[in-house]
Design a protein around this motif. Structure first.
Motif: not given
Length: 227
Positions: A179-203
């Protein structure tokens, strides 16, 4: 500030392919995907890439937007067009879009430290979405930021910005619904290359201000669709 793009594009294969050949390439290159952090610190530039189409889909129009980080000020943009050479088939987005994206990336002068793609990373039937494919070719940390779900299931998500749930596919965590904005539809995050999921979410959260999409994606989308 770094100047002078030293982007190295390693063309690993032809882009004129059958679906069977495309599957073989996805399965081969997926073995090269790195899902742990290999970022250059500090991150100074983040880029968004997106795609639009002209002339009834026969011309691909790719856009790149490079922003400074963490203040997210637009530094550079580029647009490239080329004939569309691969049909629209879910799961094969990268073969349709990356050729023009590479053309646009070759035009930029600033080297991004992270590329945010409008599409999937490893949250993909063969764990090799457009963010993985692009990341492997240019060897830059990349994140898939998709507007819709391709594979996987997740638990219910609260309406509060920053909340996320793991995206599970075939018993494995392949991404996150965020959820990138309260009350708005979410987005779907996944690692592409050279980055972990937790770091991807953070950025992704740090690149998102008052809209649903990260500023990188939002600006690239406007350029790609000529808005």
């Amino acid at each position: 500030m770094r100047g002078g793009c030293n982007l190295k594009i390693n063309q690993r294969h032809s882009w004129t392919l059958t679906v069977e050949e495309a599957i073989a390439i996805q399965e081969q290159l997926q073995a090269e995907v790195i899902t742990v952090d290999q970022l250059k610190e500090p991150v100074q530039y983040v880029a968004g890439v997106d795609m639009g189409f002209e002339a009834d889909g026969t011309i691909s129009r790719a856009a790149v937007a490079v922003l400074s980080f963490p203040d997210l000020q637009l530094q550079e943009t580029s647009i490239a067009r080329r004939p569309t050479s691969f049909p629209y088939i879910p799961g094969f987005l990268s073969f349709r879009e990356i050729p023009a994206v590479l053309d646009a990336l070759e035009k930029i002068k600033l080297t991004p430290d992270i590329i945010l793609c409008d599409g999937q990373g490893i949250a993909h039937p063969r764990r090799f979405g457009i963010a993985c494919h692009l990341g492997v070719i240019v060897d830059i940390p990349s994140i898939g930021v998709a507007k819709s779900l391709l594979v996987g299931k997740h638990q219910d998500l609260s309406d509060i910005r920053g909340n996320w749930q793991p995206l599970i596919y075939k018993g494995e965590t392949v991404g996150a619904v965020l959820r990138t904005r309260s009350g708005v539809k979410p987005v779907y995050i996944s690692s592409g290359h050279r980055i972990s999921l937790s770091t991807a979410i953070d950025y992704v959260l740090r690149c998102t201000t008052k809209y649903r999409l990260p500023e990188t994606t939002r600006i690239a989308d406007k350029l790609a669709s000529n808005k």
